[in-house]
Enzyme design. Structure first.
Site, short mmCIF file in Angstrom:
data_model
loop_
_atom_site.label_atom_id
_atom_site.label_comp_id
_atom_site.label_asym_id
_atom_site.label_seq_id
_atom_site.Cartn_x
_atom_site.Cartn_y
_atom_site.Cartn_z
N ASN A 250 24.16 7.76 38.48
CA ASN A 250 22.83 7.25 38.78
C ASN A 250 22.89 6.00 39.65
O ASN A 250 22.62 6.06 40.84
CB ASN A 250 22.09 6.97 37.47
CG ASN A 250 20.61 6.73 37.68
OD1 ASN A 250 20.18 6.47 38.79
ND2 ASN A 250 19.83 6.82 36.62
N ASP A 251 23.34 4.89 39.06
CA ASP A 251 23.33 3.64 39.82
C ASP A 251 24.22 3.70 41.07
O ASP A 251 23.91 3.10 42.08
CB ASP A 251 23.78 2.48 38.92
CG ASP A 251 22.77 2.24 37.80
OD1 ASP A 251 21.58 2.53 38.01
OD2 ASP A 251 23.18 1.78 36.73
#
Lengths: 460, 91
Positions: free
Chosen positions: A387-388
């Protein structure tokens, strides 16, 4: 016959040889072609240093043999039984044991002699670093294996953090106590307990996504503790080997912090700022879900695919089915690469280990810098539980807490598939605009099942 | 006192040597390097074996120091070896 002096000289000569072997071993560990031999060399160094120490010991032989055999059994069982997905917590645990050994060495030295000022100083530093390494590693182990789940800001965490801050002046007092003619014997035990509590408070507030940094740092500290124990015991090989570990852990810590575009201090003592920018909320649009069947149709026609795994792949244990998909794609004439971000997962190199376990050739793995310039040539980027590390806010939104972090710029690929369990934000708590991009398709559900469906479509 | 200065010198040089040796490690090897370095930190075993055994407490402390360090040494080397044997480059 040997006299006592001869034994000491002989031991020190072997220690020098061991030190050289450790140096060569750790150097060879840093290259793919020589890594196995490097590890072997360093184990030979360990064996010779330990054997030559055994020639002349004070401790009873029964104690030594039983402790070593028991330790060998426990260590071997853990090392051979552990699943590759559980490697991060296991490395954390072993780090802790190393720290504990240094802690006990210094404790024993304290009860053994009436230490002079300098010796006392070394004893206290060794106890402090060893103790923090031990209990900090236990917390890291607990967090990684999801046995400890205390929120930052909870009462227990706050109390433990307070112990950590108290431990710093306590260490200074203990270090210089003989000069202040304070009787140490009364407060010594309290100091031992305080260091252990301080280690809990040191790691407890740090979040799971920052664990790659914490593990590397604890790794470094376990080496520094051994090096200080070496200063205390006037032993060269402890100093050299401990320093090498300290340095390698430090390098990894710096690499990890750089990959997050944050300072080590920020990671340890601040954590992510609560999402300060509200800008991203405005541009949230519609997400476009896709079924595994449709994903298959697009993948079948792709000529190049980039797979970007994250911690979600480890959680879903999806590495084997990912490899299977990669092979099917290659048979289909598609070029497949794996984009690995340095902080994807919970320890340095976590994704590399998982893919290696699943038998993915390591020359297919590429780093962000290698793949970003040619990202627009990829037909499909498949993001699996990351995600990040693929959040375009890091390059596009100066107000974002993760702005400036180097990412894998999958949003520049022609199509992006994001495999995700739900719409929750990543560890940093930052909304990810990638999910709302025009070229992004969301494949919701368990990563292993979703890819499994795609794989079975390929086989039909 | 002189011996401490000498050993402090060894300590600093070793740290710099370590930083030089490992400054360029491919990310594939980050985990094995960490785990291999972890095994080396089990060198505390040598320190544990040098402890004295005057009284009861010393014996207990020595036993546990040896135990923990041995777990670190054996576990560390084995798991590193297991991990490295998985890293393959297919022809």
């Amino acid at each position: 016959m040997y006299t006592l002096i001869d034994i000491t000289i002989f031991q020190n000569l072997v220690y020098i040889v061991s030190s050289v072997l450790f140096i060569l071993g750790i150097k060879m560990l840093g290259k793919e072609s020589t890594a196995v031999r490097g590890n072997l060399l360093s184990s030979v160094a360990m064996l010779s240093a330990v054997s030559v120490t055994l020639i002349d010991v004070d401790i009873g032989i029964t104690i030594i043999i039983s402790a070593i055999i028991l330790g060998a059994l426990i260590g071997s069982v853990i090392a051979l039984k552990v699943k590759m997905t559980a490697i991060p917590e296991m490395v954390a645990l072993f780090n802790g044991f190393g720290g504990m050994a240094s802690f006990l060495i210094a404790w024993s030295q304290f009860t053994d002699t009436q230490p002079a000022l300098l010796q006392n100083l070394l004893i206290m530093i060794t106890i402090y670093i060893g103790g923090i390494t031990f209990s900090g590693s236990i917390v890291a182990y607990g967090k990684l294996s999801e046995k400890i789940n205390l929120e930052k800001g909870s009462l227990v965490t706050n109390i433990l953090v307070t112990f950590f801050y108290l431990s710093i002046p306590a260490l200074l007092i203990m270090m210089f106590a003989p000069a202040l003619s304070i009787d140490l014997n009364f407060i010594f035990f309290g100091f031992l307990v305080l260091t252990v509590l301080a280690g809990l408070g040191f790691v407890m507030p740090i979040g799971g996504g920052d664990m790659p940094v914490v593990i590397s740092l604890l790794n470094s500290l376990s080496g520094i503790a051994a090096a200080f124990a070496g200063l205390l015991l006037l032993n060269n090989v402890l100093i050299v080997a401990g320093s090498l570990v300290g340095a390698s852990g430090l390098i990894l810590t710096i690499i990890m912090a750089k990959a997050m575009n944050r300072t080590i201090g920020n990671i340890l003592f601040v954590g992510y700022a609560s999402a300060s920018s509200t800008k991203s909320e405005g541009e949230q649009g519609e997400v476009k879900p896709i079924t595994a069947e449709d994903a298959y149709l697009i993948l079948e026609n792709a000529s190049s695919v980039l797979v970007v795994p994250g911690y979600g792949m480890a959680v879903a244990q999806a590495q084997h089915v990912v490899r299977e998909l990669g092979e099917l794609l290659e048979e289909n004439g598609t070029e497949v690469k794996y984009g690995i971000h340095p902080v994807a997962g919970r320890m340095p190199g976590h994704m590399n280990v998982l893919l290696a376990e699943a038998n993915v050739s390591y020359d297919l793995l590429v780093e962000p810098d290698d793949v970003n310039p040619t990202m627009d040539t990829f037909d499909v980027a498949v993001v699996i539980g990351a995600n990040d590390v693929v959040n375009p806010s890091a390059t596009e939104e100066p107000g974002s807490p993760i702005y400036g972090m180097p990412i894998i710029e999958v949003h520049n690929a022609k199509t992006v598939f994001v495999l995700k369990r739900s719409m929750s934000s990543g560890f940093a708590g930052v909304q990810n605009p990638l999910f709302f991009k025009e070229n992004t398709r969301m494949l919701f559900g368990d990563a292993k099942e979703s890819i499994g469906t795609v794989v079975s479509e390929f086989k039909d | 006192m002189e011996v401490y200065i000498l050993l402090g010198f060894v300590l600093l040089l070793s740290i710099f040597l370590g930083l030089e040796l490992i400054s360029k490690v491919p990310s594939t090897l980050h985990t094995p390097l960490m785990s291999g370095a972890n095994a080396i930190s089990g060198i505390a075993l040598v320190g544990a074996l040098m402890l004295s055994a005057e009284g009861q407490i010393q014996n207990v402390l020595a036993f546990f120091a040896i135990l923990f360090a041995s777990i670190n040494v054996f576990g560390g080397y084995l798991v590193t070896n297991r991990m490295l044997s998985m890293f393959k480059k297919k022809s």
